[in-house]
Structure formats: C-alpha cells, structure tokens
Design a protein around this motif. Structure first.
Motif, short mmCIF file in Angstrom:
data_model
loop_
_atom_site.label_atom_id
_atom_site.label_comp_id
_atom_site.label_asym_id
_atom_site.label_seq_id
_atom_site.Cartn_x
_atom_site.Cartn_y
_atom_site.Cartn_z
N PRO A 251 -54.17 -21.34 43.30
CA PRO A 251 -52.83 -20.79 43.54
C PRO A 251 -51.87 -21.85 44.07
CG PRO A 251 -54.52 -19.34 44.44
CD PRO A 251 -55.22 -20.61 44.04
N ILE A 252 -50.59 -21.64 43.83
CA ILE A 252 -49.57 -22.58 44.30
C ILE A 252 -49.66 -22.68 45.82
CG2 ILE A 252 -47.09 -23.01 44.47
CD1 ILE A 252 -46.80 -21.35 41.89
N PRO A 253 -49.76 -23.93 46.35
CA PRO A 253 -49.82 -24.09 47.81
C PRO A 253 -48.54 -23.58 48.48
CG PRO A 253 -50.43 -26.12 46.68
CD PRO A 253 -49.84 -25.22 45.65
N ILE A 254 -48.71 -22.86 49.56
CA ILE A 254 -47.57 -22.34 50.33
C ILE A 254 -47.60 -22.96 51.72
CG2 ILE A 254 -46.52 -20.29 51.36
CD1 ILE A 254 -47.73 -18.69 49.04
N CYS A 255 -46.50 -23.53 52.12
CA CYS A 255 -46.40 -24.09 53.47
C CYS A 255 -46.16 -22.95 54.45
CB CYS A 255 -45.26 -25.11 53.55
SG CYS A 255 -45.04 -25.80 55.19
N LYS A 256 -47.20 -22.56 55.19
CA LYS A 256 -47.09 -21.47 56.15
C LYS A 256 -46.42 -21.98 57.45
CE LYS A 256 -49.29 -18.09 54.00
NZ LYS A 256 -48.66 -16.77 53.74
N ILE A 257 -45.42 -21.24 57.91
CA ILE A 257 -44.71 -21.62 59.14
C ILE A 257 -45.42 -21.01 60.33
CG2 ILE A 257 -42.51 -21.58 60.34
CD1 ILE A 257 -42.53 -23.05 57.62
N PRO A 258 -45.86 -21.87 61.29
CA PRO A 258 -46.54 -21.35 62.49
C PRO A 258 -45.70 -20.32 63.23
CG PRO A 258 -46.68 -23.74 62.36
CD PRO A 258 -45.72 -23.33 61.31
N ILE A 259 -46.36 -19.34 63.83
CA ILE A 259 -45.66 -18.27 64.54
C ILE A 259 -44.75 -18.83 65.61
CG2 ILE A 259 -45.99 -16.28 66.07
CD1 ILE A 259 -48.54 -15.65 64.54
N ASN A 260 -45.20 -19.91 66.29
CA ASN A 260 -44.39 -20.44 67.40
C ASN A 260 -43.12 -21.12 66.90
OD1 ASN A 260 -46.04 -22.57 66.30
ND2 ASN A 260 -45.51 -23.83 68.09
N LEU A 261 -43.01 -21.33 65.55
CA LEU A 261 -41.78 -21.93 65.01
C LEU A 261 -40.88 -20.89 64.37
CD1 LEU A 261 -43.16 -25.17 63.29
CD2 LEU A 261 -42.17 -24.92 65.57
N SER A 262 -41.34 -19.64 64.35
CA SER A 262 -40.54 -18.58 63.72
C SER A 262 -39.37 -18.19 64.60
CB SER A 262 -41.42 -17.36 63.47
OG SER A 262 -42.48 -17.70 62.60
#
Length: 262
Positions: A251-262
C-alpha cells in the motif's frame, strides 16, 4: 490444479463482485497476449457486459493480429462482448513533444514505456466511466507479487485482479480450457511497451518457469547460499526485482502525524 473448478470460481467471483458494486460489467485491454486473453474470456463467461479495447501505440503487427483474432473469436462465442479500438499512437507522439529528454537514453526509453502503459490505463478508465464498467486487471501472480513486472498506475491501475493468484503456467492451463487461440498460446510473452521484438524474458533475464521456481524457493525460505550456477543466477534476479519493486506491491506509504503534533 482443478482447472474447471478454478474457472468457475473466478467467473462466480467476478460476477458477484460486479453485481455487488452495481456495475454493468468489465472493460479489458486486449494486447494479443495470454493474460489479457484469459482475463477477457473469464469476464465474458459471467454473462455481464464486456468491452474489449485495443490500444495500439506503435504496436508490432503480430500483437495486433493476435488481439484482433482473439476479439473476433470472443465476440462469436459470447453475445455480451463488444469491442472498440483507440489508436493512442498520435497521443503518445504529441506527449513526447511536450516533455524533456535530459537523461540517458535507457532511462528515457523506460519512462516512455511506462507512459504507454499509463495512457492505456487512462483510456480504460474513460470507457469504464462511460459505460459503468470495472477495469479488469490482467496481471498474474509472478508479475504482480513476484518480480513486479508491470507499470505502477499503468497496467497495475485496475479495479480488480481475477488472475493475480495464478502462476503463468496456470494461466496457460486455463487458456487451453478456455479455447484461447493457438496463436496466443504459442506466442512468446512480451509486454510490447518498447515497440520492438524484445520479450519479457529478454527484459527480466529469466523465463517464467524459472521465475516460478525462484518464487517458490523464496516462499520456502531458501537463500542464495542454497544454489549455484543458473539456479543461483535466476534466484538472484528474482530477489533483486522483488526487492526493488516492493513499492508496487505494498500500500502507498502514509506519513502518520503523531498525536502530540496534532
């Protein structure tokens, strides 16, 4: 392999998927090769609408004649099959006038070969949208999950893959039961993306039977230390292509944003 039962299973799977998706049937790009011949015949056996499309781009005459022979035979056997021809050669040539060529010739040739496949994908989806059809993929297991021998978002851009769990030898077995024309059964496998006579084996460096063997060895956990001579050469070809083309198979790689950066 229980060939007749496998055919029935794929046909039922195709029909069930299309019915649940609420579409009219399938569109298949016909190349004159074994994979597209088998895929289109399986689609035809569902009884749903099937549109076979020729999409030549400087295509070899042998490829064109085999594709036309198969389509004519399929239309004679199945009343639900229609066909059309979209000559993409002028589109491809016009594209070439608008892009840069500042790379070595081999790199340019490969980029243009992939462009051919992506122009065809665009055409298939145009007709799919026009007639409410699904794009049926024609890749087999060795190509799709072994060596990644296809174009990302080209012939790899499809809605469903009916023969992707079958080895090339198994595709040939199905072809014989499906009465695919002898000219296709006897043809040397080729993607036809370079406008010359090079075969799949010329490009890969190994035949499909050799690649099937290497795939089975890899799945069994074997390493290159196990082999020598031609076996070692083939196994290394398989591993190199499998590793370098992993980006096509996952699958296409997705850059997950850490919760602490949301």
């Amino acid at each position: 392999m229980q060939t007749e039962k496998v055919i029935d299973h794929i046909v039922n799977w195709l029909k069930d998927y299309a019915t649940k998706a609420g579409v009219n049937g399938f569109v298949v790009g016909i190349s004159g090769g074994i994979d597209s011949a088998v895929t289109s015949t399986l689609c035809a056996k569902t009884g749903l609408d099937v549109l076979c499309i020729e999409m030549p781009i400087h295509q070899a005459e042998s490829h064109v004649s085999r594709a036309q022979e198969h389509i004519a035979q399929l239309k004679k056997r199945f009343s639900n099959v229609k066909d059309t021809r979209t000559n993409l050669t002028p589109v491809f040539e016009e594209f070439k006038t608008e892009v840069l060529f500042d790379a070595d010739q081999a790199t340019v040739d490969m980029a243009l070969a992939n462009t051919r496949a992506r122009l065809r994908m665009t055409t298939l989806y145009y007709y799919a949208g026009l007639y409410k059809l699904l794009v049926a993929g024609t890749g087999n297991k060795v190509e799709d999950f072994g060596v990644g021998f296809y174009t990302k978002y080209g012939d790899g851009g499809v809605d469903l893959s009916p023969i992707a769990d079958l080895l090339k030898s198994e595709v040939f077995e199905l072809a014989r039961h499906l009465d695919v024309p002898e000219s296709i059964l006897n043809a040397t496998p080729s993607d036809g993306l370079f406008g010359d006579a090079r075969s799949d084996e010329d490009q890969i460096g190994a035949s499909y039977p050799e690649l099937e063997w290497a795939m089975k060895m890899d799945e069994a956990g074997k390493t290159s230390n196990t082999f020598s001579g031609r076996e070692l050469e083939v196994f290394n070809i398989y591993k190199r292509l499998n590793n370098s083309n992993k980006h096509k198979m996952i699958p296409i790689p997705i850059c997950k944003i850490p919760i602490n950066l949301s």
